[in-house]
Design a protein around this motif. Structure first.
Motif, PDB file in Angstrom:
ATOM      1  N   ARG A  96      47.381   1.550  15.945  1.00  0.00           N
ATOM      2  CA  ARG A  96      48.360   1.107  16.949  1.00  0.00           C
ATOM      3  C   ARG A  96      49.520   2.090  17.066  1.00  0.00           C
ATOM      4  O   ARG A  96      49.998   2.397  18.150  1.00  0.00           O
ATOM      5  CB  ARG A  96      48.937  -0.269  16.575  1.00  0.00           C
ATOM      6  CG  ARG A  96      47.947  -1.385  16.636  1.00  0.00           C
ATOM      7  CD  ARG A  96      47.869  -1.984  18.037  1.00  0.00           C
ATOM      8  NE  ARG A  96      46.666  -2.800  18.102  1.00  0.00           N
ATOM      9  CZ  ARG A  96      46.342  -3.602  19.109  1.00  0.00           C
ATOM     10  NH1 ARG A  96      47.124  -3.696  20.159  1.00  0.00           N
ATOM     11  NH2 ARG A  96      45.234  -4.289  19.087  1.00  0.00           N
ATOM     12  N   ILE A  97      49.993   2.561  15.903  1.00  0.00           N
ATOM     13  CA  ILE A  97      51.110   3.515  15.934  1.00  0.00           C
ATOM     14  C   ILE A  97      50.701   4.765  16.704  1.00  0.00           C
ATOM     15  O   ILE A  97      51.446   5.265  17.555  1.00  0.00           O
ATOM     16  CB  ILE A  97      51.553   3.860  14.492  1.00  0.00           C
ATOM     17  CG1 ILE A  97      52.259   2.652  13.873  1.00  0.00           C
ATOM     18  CG2 ILE A  97      52.444   5.103  14.479  1.00  0.00           C
ATOM     19  CD1 ILE A  97      52.641   2.826  12.406  1.00  0.00           C
ATOM     20  N   PHE A  98      49.504   5.233  16.442  1.00  0.00           N
ATOM     21  CA  PHE A  98      49.071   6.474  17.089  1.00  0.00           C
ATOM     22  C   PHE A  98      48.954   6.294  18.603  1.00  0.00           C
ATOM     23  O   PHE A  98      49.459   7.087  19.374  1.00  0.00           O
ATOM     24  CB  PHE A  98      47.741   6.965  16.510  1.00  0.00           C
ATOM     25  CG  PHE A  98      47.833   7.320  15.045  1.00  0.00           C
ATOM     26  CD1 PHE A  98      48.962   7.957  14.526  1.00  0.00           C
ATOM     27  CD2 PHE A  98      46.791   7.014  14.170  1.00  0.00           C
ATOM     28  CE1 PHE A  98      49.046   8.273  13.171  1.00  0.00           C
ATOM     29  CE2 PHE A  98      46.864   7.334  12.832  1.00  0.00           C
ATOM     30  CZ  PHE A  98      47.999   7.956  12.320  1.00  0.00           C
ATOM     31  N   VAL A  99      48.241   5.245  19.001  1.00  0.00           N
ATOM     32  CA  VAL A  99      48.006   5.133  20.450  1.00  0.00           C
ATOM     33  C   VAL A  99      49.298   4.827  21.195  1.00  0.00           C
ATOM     34  O   VAL A  99      49.502   5.305  22.309  1.00  0.00           O
ATOM     35  CB  VAL A  99      46.899   4.119  20.825  1.00  0.00           C
ATOM     36  CG1 VAL A  99      45.555   4.578  20.268  1.00  0.00           C
ATOM     37  CG2 VAL A  99      47.223   2.709  20.368  1.00  0.00           C
TER      38      VAL A  99
ATOM     39  N   GLY B  94      52.357  11.933  22.622  1.00  0.00           N
ATOM     40  CA  GLY B  94      51.606  12.182  23.857  1.00  0.00           C
ATOM     41  C   GLY B  94      52.430  11.809  25.069  1.00  0.00           C
ATOM     42  O   GLY B  94      53.576  11.383  24.957  1.00  0.00           O
ATOM     43  N   ASP B  95      51.813  11.970  26.238  1.00  0.00           N
ATOM     44  CA  ASP B  95      52.528  11.713  27.503  1.00  0.00           C
ATOM     45  C   ASP B  95      52.886  10.247  27.661  1.00  0.00           C
ATOM     46  O   ASP B  95      53.984   9.890  28.042  1.00  0.00           O
ATOM     47  CB  ASP B  95      51.646  12.097  28.693  1.00  0.00           C
ATOM     48  CG  ASP B  95      51.353  13.572  28.683  1.00  0.00           C
ATOM     49  OD1 ASP B  95      52.104  14.309  28.000  1.00  0.00           O
ATOM     50  OD2 ASP B  95      50.370  13.989  29.330  1.00  0.00           O
ATOM     51  N   LYS B  96      51.921   9.413  27.427  1.00  0.00           N
ATOM     52  CA  LYS B  96      52.157   8.000  27.696  1.00  0.00           C
ATOM     53  C   LYS B  96      51.311   7.181  26.744  1.00  0.00           C
ATOM     54  O   LYS B  96      50.286   7.660  26.233  1.00  0.00           O
ATOM     55  CB  LYS B  96      51.820   7.670  29.148  1.00  0.00           C
ATOM     56  CG  LYS B  96      50.432   8.133  29.514  1.00  0.00           C
ATOM     57  CD  LYS B  96      50.030   7.779  30.915  1.00  0.00           C
ATOM     58  CE  LYS B  96      48.590   8.279  31.089  1.00  0.00           C
ATOM     59  NZ  LYS B  96      48.079   8.302  32.400  1.00  0.00           N
ATOM     60  N   PRO B  97      51.707   5.945  26.517  1.00  0.00           N
ATOM     61  CA  PRO B  97      50.990   5.133  25.534  1.00  0.00           C
ATOM     62  C   PRO B  97      49.528   4.951  25.922  1.00  0.00           C
ATOM     63  O   PRO B  97      49.198   4.835  27.103  1.00  0.00           O
ATOM     64  CB  PRO B  97      51.715   3.789  25.582  1.00  0.00           C
ATOM     65  CG  PRO B  97      53.005   4.040  26.263  1.00  0.00           C
ATOM     66  CD  PRO B  97      52.813   5.225  27.140  1.00  0.00           C
ATOM     67  N   LEU B  98      48.688   4.953  24.914  1.00  0.00           N
ATOM     68  CA  LEU B  98      47.265   4.707  25.119  1.00  0.00           C
ATOM     69  C   LEU B  98      46.927   3.318  24.592  1.00  0.00           C
ATOM     70  O   LEU B  98      47.769   2.631  24.021  1.00  0.00           O
ATOM     71  CB  LEU B  98      46.441   5.751  24.377  1.00  0.00           C
ATOM     72  CG  LEU B  98      46.710   7.203  24.765  1.00  0.00           C
ATOM     73  CD1 LEU B  98      45.911   8.147  23.867  1.00  0.00           C
ATOM     74  CD2 LEU B  98      46.353   7.418  26.232  1.00  0.00           C
ATOM     75  N   ALA B  99      45.673   2.944  24.784  1.00  0.00           N
ATOM     76  CA  ALA B  99      45.181   1.685  24.225  1.00  0.00           C
ATOM     77  C   ALA B  99      44.101   2.011  23.205  1.00  0.00           C
ATOM     78  O   ALA B  99      43.645   3.155  23.099  1.00  0.00           O
ATOM     79  CB  ALA B  99      44.621   0.807  25.335  1.00  0.00           C
ATOM     80  N   VAL B 100      43.682   0.995  22.462  1.00  0.00           N
ATOM     81  CA  VAL B 100      42.651   1.225  21.455  1.00  0.00           C
ATOM     82  C   VAL B 100      41.613   0.117  21.553  1.00  0.00           C
ATOM     83  O   VAL B 100      41.940  -1.044  21.833  1.00  0.00           O
ATOM     84  CB  VAL B 100      43.290   1.301  20.049  1.00  0.00           C
ATOM     85  CG1 VAL B 100      43.938  -0.003  19.639  1.00  0.00           C
ATOM     86  CG2 VAL B 100      42.266   1.714  18.999  1.00  0.00           C
ATOM     87  N   TRP B 101      40.365   0.479  21.404  1.00  0.00           N
ATOM     88  CA  TRP B 101      39.268  -0.494  21.429  1.00  0.00           C
ATOM     89  C   TRP B 101      38.105   0.007  20.608  1.00  0.00           C
ATOM     90  O   TRP B 101      38.055   1.179  20.236  1.00  0.00           O
ATOM     91  CB  TRP B 101      38.853  -0.827  22.868  1.00  0.00           C
ATOM     92  CG  TRP B 101      38.337   0.323  23.722  1.00  0.00           C
ATOM     93  CD1 TRP B 101      38.229   1.637  23.377  1.00  0.00           C
ATOM     94  CD2 TRP B 101      37.870   0.219  25.073  1.00  0.00           C
ATOM     95  NE1 TRP B 101      37.744   2.363  24.427  1.00  0.00           N
ATOM     96  CE2 TRP B 101      37.503   1.523  25.480  1.00  0.00           C
ATOM     97  CE3 TRP B 101      37.726  -0.832  25.975  1.00  0.00           C
ATOM     98  CZ2 TRP B 101      37.005   1.790  26.762  1.00  0.00           C
ATOM     99  CZ3 TRP B 101      37.223  -0.555  27.245  1.00  0.00           C
ATOM    100  CH2 TRP B 101      36.875   0.739  27.629  1.00  0.00           C
TER     101      TRP B 101
END
Ligand code: TPP
Ligand code: TPP
Ligand code: SF4
Ligand code: SF4
Ligand code: MG
Ligand code: MG
Lengths: 596, 295, 596, 295
Positions: C28-31, C193-200
């Motif tokens: 979560r922290i990474f994305v 990074g540029d903008k937050p990502l999601a994780v799945w």
């Protein structure tokens, strides 16, 4: 079509009109006379009504297919007359009840033999006796002395009492005499062979192969066209000391067979494609547990429930892809009934040797076909080799069921033997059966086990001969078939020879492991290669290419439910050798003339 | 097999090569101990016994015994065991597994093996959950139970293994509890000695995924049939008692039919000894007789 | 390995030691920081104990595999220290509880970060808090401000109450501060990074693809590694208006799915190889009844029960051979999680268009892998095309469900619609659903129906693009993979480029129908073709050859349960380009260094 | 579906396109007639009904009705029908087939569909034989019966569909006889109107392969439950009556539980109408909510 005597009868009618009985009587008469035969029965998946059309072809030599011609036809109903009378070849005859059936148009020189059945049977209320009258007519036309029929009728009906025998003999005689007066016989009388033959179906042969191989456990769930194996086994089991069990479904069947096999019994089961679909998970489990067990899949026309009483070679890829993962198994497609018998025997020795499951992949054409056979050719006491079995009790302290050996084969102890207790697991395991998914999934142990199992079949080609070319080496075309098409291709080659086309053939039987090198060598020498198979997608063609990379010159395929007749194959060859009128995308699909 | 001269073994002699990988506290330990004791007390030798399982936490069972065994496919243990028993009638055949394995995917084999009355001892470690796949609804899960596949509560009604076994024709039907080892040993021994299909449904708590049906849950409710009035020949009473759940749960032998013979005993070819050891080849008379019929 | 930031963590311990929680927090922290990641979790088929090893690789750009390097490892037990500390690359660090774990030998330049857990946690009896301490240490070494961890802990534990949050924050702070004092950080701080990502996970992606495609009926029987799809569906179904049913076995599942599909719901089910073996009969029946339904087979290491928690690409031939007979179906192997999502959506439109069953063939590496994803890339409202559906009531007097059309597609009416009542049969049938095995098995009707169905997929290649080469056109070697290996091959090509070897790749995804012509054309231009696949027998290689006749130059295969790492592939390429030291019979099998 | 304005149909309006291919005298004709009558009397329209079968002589049934239908795989009708009902709760779903299909290969679906109480009407044409495969033992074949697979007599005990259905949780369990058409119509109507899983086991003689259990066999023994004292809420009495065979065989409604709701009624998403017709796409709120949870 061939030189010498070659005669084909047909009997057509509805289910329930009693076609089987005259068929059986004729078959017995022929084989006792030493004549060969092959019978193909076209029928539907209903119990009464519909249309049944039984073709029996008779020759003094081996009969390779049900042929192209019809010389004599017995029409038990109008429908048969309307559909098939026109297929009778000149010089032939059509027998029918003239009280109830109107003759149809026939080819020139075909004799219409109407029988006033009401008169001849003295108005007998048993509809089935007209079949006996017709038998009398047939045998008269064939030039067979009446006594032969009389004794055959005695054998057939003796269980029903002397009255029934007498009545049938009387009816047959009425027909025989009527024919003598009214019709022209075929001139050439029915020949006699050297010595009496026997008759069986392919299902009988599969079952007997099992019995001879020492099967002590047979299990099945009924499914056409494999059910005959169950019927044979159920009837003969007790006297042959075989345990037979019908189980609630095919999944149960496969797993029960595996349990019995692990416990040391030679164990077999048979089904058709849909049933085998349900068995695949168990098939793979036998490979993982290294249990020798023999499955039979008798193919019928698919997909799914498909056409239950029709033939096809459509389950090859199902067999190749049965169950998840890579594993060791043997797949073999016998070429005719006698070969089916011998194959079952051989495959049991191989399966015990390699400790893996095997699949005999055959089809309706063989399983429900009726074949003559020389009794001497059937060895009911073949050599039995159970492979690396430990039979003496031991202290077994360092017995490892899955010992890693150079051959990949680990000596096997059968449950009940003191000192060798072990577990057979479907999870990947180490040499000592401990699951490697337990505690640590050691990737090196895993790899070793995969490779150990894979090593087992490396010697297969030393034990099982590669297929060979049959026919002239300098043929202009090589016809490749697999399994049950061997005979019809042989007949087609004869037809082609008559048209001046030299063809030879390669009949492939052992499918997995595949004789890739030998077959590549053979086919690389062929001038033109055509593949003949009884399915839509060219399943064997694609498999041949997957194993060898070979692309061939053309295809002859049929997928309408009916088997090839020789001229279907010959037509395909001529079409493809010519300027390709009918062949599309390299595939010639013959037209089915006989509508059944 | 010469069992008479063999030494009397102890429970520990039936321990397998590896220790169970079950979670500490898992109910399956209870049955394992009881089976090892029962086999020892019945004087069995390891090679006389074969234990067959499917797939699941509970199905790892055969690996923890020193007997012969098979660890087959999920749901197929009873089918495989039927083949085993018909191939060698002399083996004591135990079948072990979970509620999902036996009453879910294996339900058809369960019904038909019971109906056939094949002489097997079927020991189900019923934890009312799918353990090995990390906690989904099983056919034995109670209505309302929250699992990973029923996060809003199970809407289905659970199977009742005791009543369905009785109605399918099982000739010995019992219930045990992992937490009551002694009682379980006695039940397992009776089940093994019973000639015919015997089911022992064992409450075997999954301490990791089933937080409803815990040891305490059962301890609070269990009453032993031996301690109440109960007639094991009365199927109606047995079914009635088996339907209790919320208030009281009975363990012990619910039902036994000693009259119906086991199917394997009825097949005439069994009299000729184990199929496994039967001379594989046919005699020449047998072969000739067959051939003659074809001519 | 690549330019720029590229960092891989691992956490190792026993099942039950709580590896998932710190793993989730880190992810979560990474994305949220906009970083990409890919996580691979190696574990066994047991619930407690054993050995779990979670690897998370993080980069600012897309992460294609879990990589070759380990930069930081958290050892929760001695076993992890002993097995894996030596794999940490120079410059990296090993974190462990120095109260209970003895450091092992490490490579030069690896920092050993022992933590006096007893002191730091003030003798906390909850064993799991040591994981939180370690998280603090890790984030300090990574140069992340503590507030980030604090808020992540808040999110993670808020359901358990403020006390738990507070305790965890305190523990994390203790670790963070201890690290600041005692250890050397990695210098380069964690980028943003540029903008937050999601994780799945891949299973989430498969389920969400279904939901987005409009699946209204989902059914399954639990089986690793596909169970995550069921869990996602069960959790989200009610709010998405999806009916979810767990059924008694996979046979039931497949048939329930077919019933729902015939009744008009978009219907899906998932399983693994053993479960799919049980579904094959139903799969074939859907083809015969022409019912659109989507199956998912998530492969794990086989054969049979195999290694339930390990990956493999071993079910290709099972998929190809699923069920008896020839029939129409679509088989597709997605390349990563996002592709899995998109594939499910696309395949539903195709399956509705062609009215046939489809199979998504994926594997554990994808399904249980954790992936970052750009939320914008996930289209939850894709275009939905249900094909030729009749939706208006009619008098339906001449409706024929299986109308023979040029396209092979017959307009479909859904049960409940007035005027279009019809039967869908698994027996072969005529246009109007009447069984042709009934009364008369008309071979011409049979042939027409086979050909009608076969025509359907002739337009498939107009709708679905062929695969294309990725990488330099003038490469000296072309690596061919299918499904889940795309990413690792891409990474391997980067490694090879560093060694001066120019490689390109062809990632095949659509398996049936197969883009035979396009692939032949592409591969005929390649200088050297190597096939990379995660199985023993070269299942894709043999299939490629069956469809194209192409034989390739070599193979890189792995079948020990663990997935390829980039260097495994690169090593194989170099070995085969060189003078072949390790490659045997054309097959290079990499050595698995990390023992899990 | 606007059933109110539709005309009241007659039994013959439910006749299919082709005539049955059953043997003259086959018991299956009796059920077919009764179902056509029942549907007409209940005022159903063909498109509101779906009839699902497996494989067997009896399983050709849907082809002889004018309703929607599926003729699925051997043994799988109940599974397929479960999917149908869950996809469109508004359809009247009939399931038809044979004893082999339903109690043999399909036994597991039978048990679990009953347990789940899915609202299906299951009509089994029980002829105690495998008809279509030309006469082998079925799980309903009586002990001792000679068939092609048991030429020396069946050694197994038959399944009792009534008692096992009750114990598996079926909420409506009845028995009918093809030879008693009127009675059968009344039973079928009650079964269709019952909300929940209903089994009607119909004695449907196979005149070609079963020479033991003939019309006369049943006529001599049958007594109608409506004509004796019988309480359909008493499972014990029902099971007891279902166990009669040699002396007396009861037909009629054995058991009914009107309280347990059908599973399909309990799933909240059912309230939003048939899955089949549900808007396939998600709303943008639904999609966004999902995505948010991943971040
Ligand atoms: C054909 C097949 N389907 C699914 C699975 C996955 N699977 C393994 S164990 C299991 C269920 C375990 O539950 P249970 O039988 O109750 O045993 P427990 O783990 O609770 O002891 C399942 C579904 C499988 N191995 N094979
Ligand atoms: C998987 C599978 N196994 C076997 C068959 C063959 N088969 C067709 S019908 C049937 C049994 C028919 O018996 P039953 O269900 O009692 O129906 P009946 O014909 O008696 O009405 C069997 C075994 C099949 N179609 N599919
Ligand atoms: S998960 Fe449950 S059933 Fe499995 S070992 Fe742990 S406690 Fe036992
Ligand atoms: S074989 Fe029996 S069940 Fe089949 S149609 Fe004929 S009478 Fe009916
Ligand atoms: Mg369980
Ligand atoms: Mg029947």
């Amino acid at each position: 079509m061939s030189n010498g005597y070659d005669f084909a009868f047909a009997i057509g009618g509805a289910a329930g009109q009693g076609i089987a009985t005259p068929g059986n009587i004729l078959a017995r008469i022929f084989v006792r006379r030493g004549l060969h035969l092959h019978a193909y029965n076209a029928y539907q998946s209903i119990i009464r009504g519909g249309h049944i059309f039984l073709t029996i072809r008779v020759k003094p030599e081996r009969v390779d297919s049900h042929g192209d011609d019809l010389n004599l036809i017995l029409c038990l109903n109008q429908d048969t007359m309307d559909r098939h009378a026109r297929h009778v070849t000149p010089g032939g005859a059509v027998i029918f009840n003239s009280d109830s059936i109107t003759p149809a148009e026939v080819q020139e020189g075909v004799q219409l033999c109407g029988l006033p059945i009401k008169d001849l049977t003295e108005d007998n209320r048993n509809k089935l006796v007209q079949n006996t009258v017709a038998l009398g007519v047939m045998l008269n036309l064939l030039g067979v002395e009446f006594g032969v029929l009389e004794s055959a009728l005695g054998d057939q009906f003796k269980r029903k009492g002397q009255d029934v025998v007498d009545e049938n003999v009387k009816m047959a005689k009425a027909g025989y005499d009527y024919a003598k007066e009214q019709f022209k016989d075929f001139g050439e009388p029915l020949p006699e062979g050297d010595k009496p033959l026997a008759v069986w179906t392919g299902n009988d042969a599969l079952a007997m192969g099992g019995a001879a191989a020492g099967v002590k456990f047979y299990t099945a769930y009924p499914m056409s066209p494999s059910t005959g194996v169950l019927h044979w086994m159920a009837k003969n089991a007790r006297e042959l000391d075989i345990m037979v069990r019908q189980i609630e479904d095919e999944i149960g069947v496969a797993n029960v067979a595996i349990g019995a096999a692990q416990t040391g019994a030679r164990s077999m089961c048979a089904t058709s494609g849909g049933g085998f679909a349900l068995m695949t998970e168990a098939f793979g489990s036998a490979a993982m547990m290294e249990i020798p067990v023999v499955f039979i899949n008798v193919q019928r026309a698919g997909p799914s429930t498909g056409v239950p009483t029709k033939t096809e070679q459509g389950d090859l890829w199902q067999a190749l892809g049965a169950s998840q993962g890579d594993f060791e198994r043997i797949i073999v497609a016998p070429k005719d009934a006698l070969d089916a018998f011998n194959t079952v025997v051989e495959v049991f020795n191989l399966t015990d040797h390699y400790q893996c499951p095997s699949l005999v992949l055959t089809d309706l054409l063989i399983s429900e076909g009726t074949f003559s056979v020389e009794p001497d050719a059937i060895n009911m006491q073949p050599e039995i080799d159970r492979g690396e079995l430990i039979t003496e009790p031991g202290d077994g302290t360092d017995y490892k069921r899955y010992l890693i050996t150079e051959s990949g084969i680990s000596p096997r102890a059968i449950p009940g033997l003191p000192g060798y207790a072990h577990v057979a697991p479907t999870d990947e395991h180490d040499e000592d059966s401990v699951l490697i998914s337990d505690e640590y999934t050691n990737p090196h142990k895993r790899r070793n086990m995969v490779e150990k199992r894979a090593r087992k079949l490396k010697t297969f080609h030393d034990k099982v001969a590669a297929p060979a070319i049959e026919g002239p080496a300098d043929a202009e075309v090589t016809l490749v078939g697999w399994g049950s098409t061997e005979g019809v291709i042989r007949d087609a080659r004869e037809l082609l020879a008559e048209s001046g086309i030299k063809a030879n053939q390669l009949a492939v039987k052992w499918l997995v492991p595949f004789h890739a090198d030998a077959i590549t060598e053979i086919l690389s020498k062929a001038k033109k290669v055509l593949i003949v198979e009884n399915n839509y997608s060219g399943q064997f063609y694609r498999y041949l290419r997957s194993e060898t990379g070979i692309s061939v010159d053309g295809h002859i395929r049929k997928y309408d439910g009916e088997p090839f007749q020789p001229h279907h194959v010959a037509d395909g060859v001529m079409d493809q050798l010519g300027d390709k009128k009918v062949t599309r995308d390299g595939v010639f699909v013959p037209f089915q003339e006989i509508m059944v | 097999m010469a069992t008479t001269t063999a030494p009397q073994l102890k429970a520990k002699d039936f321990k397998g090569k590896v220790d169970p990988d079950w979670c500490p506290g898992c109910g399956d330990f209870g049955l394992l101990n009881s089976v090892q004791k029962a086999l020892a007390e019945l004087g069995r030798q390891p090679h006389e016994v074969m234990c067959i399982s499917g797939i699941g936490c509970s199905s790892n069972f055969p690996g923890y015994l020193s007997t012969y065994g098979m660890h087959t496919l999920h749901g197929r243990s009873l089918a495989v065991a039927t083949g085993v028993k018909f191939a060698n009638n002399e083996l004591t055949v135990l079948v072990t597994g979970g509620d999902g394995d036996g009453y879910g995917i294996g339900g058809n084999h369960f019904a038909h093996t019971a109906r056939r009355n094949v002489d097997l001892t079927y020991l189900v470690m019923n934890n009312q959950i799918y353990g090995l796949t990390t906690g989904q609804q099983s056919p034995a899960s109670r209505t309302g139970m929250k699992t990973k596949s029923t996060p809003f509560g199970n809407l289905e009604r659970p199977v009742n293994p005791v009543t369905t076994a009785i109605m399918n024709g099982a000739t010995f039907v019992a219930r045990g509890f992992s937490g009551h080892g002694k009682h379980l040993v006695s039940i397992v021994k009776q089940a093994i000695e019973h000639k015919g299909f015997s089911l022992v449904d064992v409450f075997s708590p999954c301490v990791t995924f089933n937080h409803d049906n815990t040891y305490d849950f059962f301890r609070e409710r269990i009453e032993k049939l031996e301690e109440v009035e109960h007639d094991t020949s009365d199927w109606k009473g047995a079914c009635e008692k088996a339907m209790h759940w919320d208030d009281k749960i009975y363990t012990g032998v619910y039902f036994q039919d000693k009259d119906t013979p086991a199917l394997n005993e009825q097949e005439p070819v069994v009299e000729h000894g184990p199929r496994a050891l039967a001379e594989p080849a046919l005699t020449s008379e047998q072969g000739d007789r067959i051939l003659k019929r074809m001519m």
